[in-house]
Design a protein around this motif. Structure first.
Motif, short mmCIF file in Angstrom:
data_model
loop_
_atom_site.label_atom_id
_atom_site.label_comp_id
_atom_site.label_asym_id
_atom_site.label_seq_id
_atom_site.Cartn_x
_atom_site.Cartn_y
_atom_site.Cartn_z
N TRP A 35 17.44 -57.40 -21.73
CA TRP A 35 16.78 -56.96 -20.50
C TRP A 35 15.28 -57.03 -20.74
O TRP A 35 14.77 -56.46 -21.71
CB TRP A 35 17.21 -55.54 -20.18
CG TRP A 35 16.74 -54.95 -18.88
CD1 TRP A 35 15.94 -55.53 -17.94
CD2 TRP A 35 17.06 -53.66 -18.38
NE1 TRP A 35 15.75 -54.68 -16.88
CE2 TRP A 35 16.41 -53.52 -17.14
CE3 TRP A 35 17.80 -52.60 -18.87
CZ2 TRP A 35 16.50 -52.37 -16.37
CZ3 TRP A 35 17.89 -51.46 -18.11
CH2 TRP A 35 17.26 -51.34 -16.87
N LYS A 36 14.60 -57.74 -19.87
CA LYS A 36 13.14 -57.84 -19.95
C LYS A 36 12.57 -57.34 -18.64
O LYS A 36 13.02 -57.74 -17.57
CB LYS A 36 12.72 -59.29 -20.20
CG LYS A 36 11.24 -59.46 -20.46
CD LYS A 36 10.95 -60.95 -20.75
CE LYS A 36 9.60 -61.15 -21.35
NZ LYS A 36 9.37 -62.56 -21.67
N GLY A 37 11.56 -56.46 -18.75
CA GLY A 37 10.97 -55.91 -17.54
C GLY A 37 9.50 -55.58 -17.73
O GLY A 37 9.03 -55.39 -18.85
N ALA A 38 8.80 -55.57 -16.63
CA ALA A 38 7.39 -55.17 -16.62
C ALA A 38 7.30 -53.91 -15.78
O ALA A 38 7.87 -53.83 -14.70
CB ALA A 38 6.52 -56.27 -16.03
N ILE A 39 6.60 -52.91 -16.31
CA ILE A 39 6.48 -51.65 -15.58
C ILE A 39 5.02 -51.22 -15.47
O ILE A 39 4.18 -51.60 -16.28
CB ILE A 39 7.30 -50.51 -16.24
CG1 ILE A 39 6.74 -50.13 -17.61
CG2 ILE A 39 8.77 -50.88 -16.33
CD1 ILE A 39 7.30 -48.84 -18.14
N LEU A 40 4.76 -50.45 -14.45
CA LEU A 40 3.50 -49.77 -14.27
C LEU A 40 3.79 -48.30 -14.54
O LEU A 40 4.63 -47.70 -13.86
CB LEU A 40 2.97 -49.97 -12.84
CG LEU A 40 1.65 -49.28 -12.51
CD1 LEU A 40 0.51 -49.88 -13.33
CD2 LEU A 40 1.34 -49.41 -11.03
N ALA A 41 3.15 -47.76 -15.57
CA ALA A 41 3.42 -46.38 -15.98
C ALA A 41 2.12 -45.59 -16.00
O ALA A 41 1.04 -46.15 -16.24
CB ALA A 41 4.06 -46.36 -17.36
N PHE A 57 14.28 -60.43 -16.29
CA PHE A 57 15.65 -60.95 -16.39
C PHE A 57 16.51 -59.89 -17.05
O PHE A 57 16.03 -59.00 -17.73
CB PHE A 57 15.73 -62.29 -17.16
CG PHE A 57 15.55 -62.17 -18.65
CD1 PHE A 57 16.61 -61.83 -19.48
CD2 PHE A 57 14.32 -62.39 -19.22
CE1 PHE A 57 16.44 -61.72 -20.85
CE2 PHE A 57 14.13 -62.29 -20.59
CZ PHE A 57 15.19 -61.95 -21.41
N LYS A 58 17.82 -60.00 -16.80
CA LYS A 58 18.76 -59.06 -17.40
C LYS A 58 20.10 -59.76 -17.56
O LYS A 58 20.61 -60.35 -16.61
CB LYS A 58 18.91 -57.82 -16.52
CG LYS A 58 19.76 -56.72 -17.14
CD LYS A 58 19.76 -55.48 -16.25
CE LYS A 58 20.53 -54.36 -16.87
NZ LYS A 58 20.59 -53.18 -15.99
N THR A 59 20.66 -59.70 -18.77
CA THR A 59 22.00 -60.20 -19.03
C THR A 59 22.81 -59.03 -19.60
O THR A 59 22.34 -57.90 -19.61
CB THR A 59 21.97 -61.37 -20.05
OG1 THR A 59 21.55 -60.86 -21.33
CG2 THR A 59 21.06 -62.50 -19.60
N ASN A 60 24.00 -59.33 -20.08
CA ASN A 60 24.82 -58.28 -20.68
C ASN A 60 24.17 -57.69 -21.93
O ASN A 60 24.40 -56.55 -22.27
CB ASN A 60 26.20 -58.81 -21.04
CG ASN A 60 27.01 -59.15 -19.82
OD1 ASN A 60 26.80 -58.60 -18.75
ND2 ASN A 60 27.93 -60.09 -19.96
#
Length: 156
Positions: A102-108, A96-99
């Protein structure tokens, strides 16, 4: 200086220019962030960009209006997540992302194998600052997931 009745645009300049939805979203974010405009004017801008104004939330705050942008349903390329320069993002999804959040899942790429990381960032001025980071350990994921699923089931 020409008056408004003296200006005649070149016909080629009047051709419609279409932006893809992602580019239109980015432009709308630039407009919202950098211009102090009322919601009705911003809605007009969204209409011009062929973005549905009903998908944006307008919330009155003490400092004006907050406009939450919807999280896109899909990404055609890896988004530019605000992670450290040493972290090479292979893939990722915005949860999710608001002003402000921001929450994210990444593969690094990790040291021995790719790492799955879940981040929570908070907007600080014009940049995003990491508030939380969770590394999903593949060897522990089954146990962690079982515990988390049980807690989620209890919460609903």
């Amino acid at each position: 200086m020409l008056g408004s009745d003296e200006f005649e645009p070149d016909a080629e300049q009047l051709e419609e220019t279409a932006l893809d939805e992602a580019a239109a979203q980015r432009l709308a974010e630039v407009i919202r962030t950098n211009l102090d405009i009322e919601p009705d004017v911003f809605r007009t801008n969204l209409d011009i960009l062929n973005l549905d104004p009903s998908t944006f939330e307008f919330e009155e705050t003490s400092s004006g209006f907050d406009i939450d942008f919807p999280t896109p349903e899909y990404k055609t390329s890896v988004p530019d997540f605000p992670v450290h320069d040493n972290i090479e993002v292979i893939d990722g999804k915005t949860i999710f992302k608001t002003n402000d959040w921001w929450k994210g899942a990444i593969l690094a790429s990790g040291y021995n194998s790719p790492d799955v990381l879940v981040y929570l960032w908070q907007k600080n001025g014009q940049s995003w600052k990491r508030k939380q980071k969770y590394k999903v350990a593949p060897d522990d994921w089954a146990d962690e997931r079982e515990i988390i699923d049980a807690l989620v089931a209890q919460s609903s």
